[in-house]
Scaffold this active site. Structure first.
Site, PDB file in Angstrom:
ATOM      1  N   ASP A  51       9.315   2.694   1.673  1.00  0.00           N
ATOM      2  CA  ASP A  51       8.146   3.441   2.141  1.00  0.00           C
ATOM      3  C   ASP A  51       7.982   3.156   3.636  1.00  0.00           C
ATOM      4  O   ASP A  51       7.505   2.091   4.034  1.00  0.00           O
ATOM      5  CB  ASP A  51       6.910   3.017   1.345  1.00  0.00           C
ATOM      6  CG  ASP A  51       5.647   3.750   1.805  1.00  0.00           C
ATOM      7  OD1 ASP A  51       5.642   4.310   2.918  1.00  0.00           O
ATOM      8  OD2 ASP A  51       4.651   3.721   1.052  1.00  0.00           O
ATOM      9  N   LYS A  55       2.782   9.385   8.321  1.00  0.00           N
ATOM     10  CA  LYS A  55       1.841   9.151   9.412  1.00  0.00           C
ATOM     11  C   LYS A  55       2.262   9.664  10.800  1.00  0.00           C
ATOM     12  O   LYS A  55       1.699  10.625  11.301  1.00  0.00           O
ATOM     13  CB  LYS A  55       1.502   7.661   9.488  1.00  0.00           C
ATOM     14  CG  LYS A  55       0.615   7.222   8.316  1.00  0.00           C
ATOM     15  CD  LYS A  55      -0.003   5.876   8.548  1.00  0.00           C
ATOM     16  CE  LYS A  55      -1.108   5.585   7.559  1.00  0.00           C
ATOM     17  NZ  LYS A  55      -0.684   5.022   6.277  1.00  0.00           N
ATOM     18  N   PHE A  98       0.863  -1.179   0.000  1.00  0.00           N
ATOM     19  CA  PHE A  98       0.000   0.000   0.000  1.00  0.00           C
ATOM     20  C   PHE A  98       0.898   1.227   0.000  1.00  0.00           C
ATOM     21  O   PHE A  98       1.708   1.407   0.898  1.00  0.00           O
ATOM     22  CB  PHE A  98      -0.935   0.031   1.215  1.00  0.00           C
ATOM     23  CG  PHE A  98      -1.867   1.217   1.170  1.00  0.00           C
ATOM     24  CD1 PHE A  98      -3.021   1.179   0.409  1.00  0.00           C
ATOM     25  CD2 PHE A  98      -1.558   2.390   1.841  1.00  0.00           C
ATOM     26  CE1 PHE A  98      -3.865   2.274   0.320  1.00  0.00           C
ATOM     27  CE2 PHE A  98      -2.393   3.499   1.764  1.00  0.00           C
ATOM     28  CZ  PHE A  98      -3.552   3.438   1.000  1.00  0.00           C
TER      29      PHE A  98
HETATM   30  C1  LIG Z   1      -0.868   5.344   4.911  1.00  0.00           C
HETATM   31  C2  LIG Z   1       0.206   4.956   3.965  1.00  0.00           C
HETATM   32  C3  LIG Z   1       0.411   5.665   2.771  1.00  0.00           C
HETATM   33  C4  LIG Z   1      -0.490   6.807   2.344  1.00  0.00           C
HETATM   34  O1  LIG Z   1      -0.498   7.864   3.244  1.00  0.00           O
HETATM   35  P1  LIG Z   1      -1.686   8.971   3.168  1.00  0.00           P
HETATM   36  O2  LIG Z   1      -1.258  10.000   4.167  1.00  0.00           O
HETATM   37  O3  LIG Z   1      -2.952   8.268   3.509  1.00  0.00           O
HETATM   38  O4  LIG Z   1      -1.696   9.487   1.788  1.00  0.00           O
HETATM   39  C5  LIG Z   1       1.461   5.276   1.963  1.00  0.00           C
HETATM   40  N1  LIG Z   1       2.272   4.248   2.294  1.00  0.00           N
HETATM   41  C6  LIG Z   1       2.108   3.555   3.438  1.00  0.00           C
HETATM   42  C7  LIG Z   1       3.053   2.439   3.768  1.00  0.00           C
HETATM   43  C8  LIG Z   1       1.062   3.863   4.305  1.00  0.00           C
HETATM   44  O5  LIG Z   1       0.875   3.151   5.418  1.00  0.00           O
END
Ligand SMILES: *Cc1c(COP(=O)(O)O)cnc(C)c1O
Length: 403
Positions: free
Chosen positions: A225, A254, A140
């Site tokens: 990420d 986050k 994700f």
């Molecule tokens: C939550 C998340 C995103 C996206 O972040 P948003 O602030 O919702 O756009 C991207 N990569 C990872 C691993 C995430 O957990």
């Protein structure tokens, strides 16, 4: 849960107005929340919940933390927003501080969210002159078109195809599949050190090392990420540190702002100079209020030893649930906790746990995710475990003979 005198507008009334005025992208919200303090939130009917979701791994210091409140209100009262035609001390020192935590020479681009941090990274990879990307199944990376192109979940992708770029998906955790997919045409391999939205799925030992080796061998970037795993969530500033690799690009969001919207794209070495004037921009990104909030988060994590605490409390949650007959496995690191269930009933379990006053998340049909604030106490962890176990007991009858 405690019930106080009803507010003038009930949750049911708010939810009716919600569905009439907000686009139906999220389904029906679980509750209408009015207040938070530490690891607790309260809904519009006066019920209290122990929050082991923390705004999806965002509220690292819990709700209404005095350090964030002070930093944000002082900064807003001094200088709130300047655009990136100007800079501020808060922005510069935050960039320096993040690079210091990463322990590498590099540069930072600030954004307002995770998906935007990833868009910056994606554009950066294009400046290598290559266009192919390799991502993992179960990944994700966000919902904007570029980040969505790297997100594997078919249900998220299908309504929006064609998505930009040439992305090859390889099975997560399989080093041979990575080696087979990466060649001289690949700009970057993008991976989560632990897959958060999938339910704290770990890739197995040696995977990130293999990813580093194969990318280095073919001149491709390794982009990690860490939007969910970074800034203390896994008991370290960065989850990849445990693997001993140095990535070329790291994206954060986050937990970084303690609830204020901020994202960051960190690039190391030569990758730090791929984006040049005119290549990218943002009006809000790295504004001094968000940067001040991030400084308060980093200060508090350091001052209160929250990295160590995340490790201890996370292990306590896993240990408290691992031996339940309905639990198949526990996963993750620190306070990124995955719990496998013997049947695909995670959404129902989430609802029943919520009705008993604890917020958790069904990350997959058969997987729970717990991402509490890093300030969660051991007593609070135990209280949450007791509630989750009590709900799982009602499902476990069929499993007991196997246990
Ligand atoms: C939550 C998340 C995103 C996206 O972040 P948003 O602030 O919702 O756009 C991207 N990569 C990872 C691993 C995430 O957990």
């Amino acid at each position: 849960m405690s019930t106080t005198s009803p507010e003038t507008t009930t949750q049911q009334e708010w939810l009716g107005r919600y569905s009439a005025s907000l686009m139906n992208t999220f389904g029906t919200p679980q509750r209408v929340l009015v207040r938070g303090e530490g690891a607790y939130v309260w809904d519009a009917d006066g019920n209290r919940y122990l929050d082991l979701l923390a705004g999806i791994a965002v509220n690292a210091l819990g709700h209404a933390h005095p350090a964030v409140l002070k930093a944000v209100s002082e900064q807003l009262g001094t200088l709130g927003h300047v655009s990136n035609l100007f800079t501020t001390e808060q922005q510069v020192t935050l960039a320096e501080r993040l690079l210091g935590l990463l322990g590498a020479e590099g540069k930072v681009f600030f954004a307002n969210s995770g998906t935007e941090a990833n868009e910056a990274a994606l554009k950066l990879t294009r400046r290598t002159g290559r266009t192919r990307l390799v991502a993992a199944t179960g990944s994700f990376h966000g919902r904007t078109m570029g980040a969505l192109a790297l997100t594997s979940k078919e249900a998220y992708r299908a309504p929006f195809e064609p998505l930009p770029g040439e992305v090859t998906f390889v099975p997560y955790g399989d080093p041979d599949a990575l080696r087979a997919a990466v060649d001289e045409t690949v700009a970057a391999v993008v991976l989560e050190p632990i897959q958060g939205e999938a339910g704290a799925v770990e890739p197995g030992p040696g995977y990130l090392v293999a990813a580093r080796e194969v990318t280095a061998a073919h001149g491709a970037l390794l982009w990690l990420d860490e939007i969910q795993t970074g800034i203390g969530r896994t008991g370290a500033w960065f989850a990849h540190t445990a693997a001993g690799v140095v990535p070329d690009v790291v994206t954060l969001a986050k937990g970084l702002g303690g609830g204020l919207p901020i994202g960051a794209c960190l690039a190391v070495g030569a990758a730090a100079d791929l984006l040049q004037p005119g290549n990218h921009g943002t009006t809000f990104g790295g504004n001094p209020v968000a940067a001040a909030a991030a400084h308060a988060v980093l200060d508090t994590i350091e001052a209160e030893g929250l990295l160590e605490r995340a490790t201890v409390t996370g292990e306590r949650l896993r240990a408290g649930l691992a031996d339940h007959p309905f639990v198949t496995d526990t996963s993750g690191a620190g306070l990124l906790v995955g719990v496998g269930l013997a049947e695909a009933v995670a959404p129902q379990v989430q609802q029943e746990v919520l009705a008993r006053g604890v917020v958790i998340n069904a990350a997959a049909p058969d997987r729970l995710r717990l991402v509490p604030p890093l300030i969660l106490t051991e007593d609070q962890a135990d209280a949450a475990v007791a509630v989750v176990r009590a709900v799982l007991d009602t499902y476990a009858t069929g499993q007991e003979t196997d246990a």
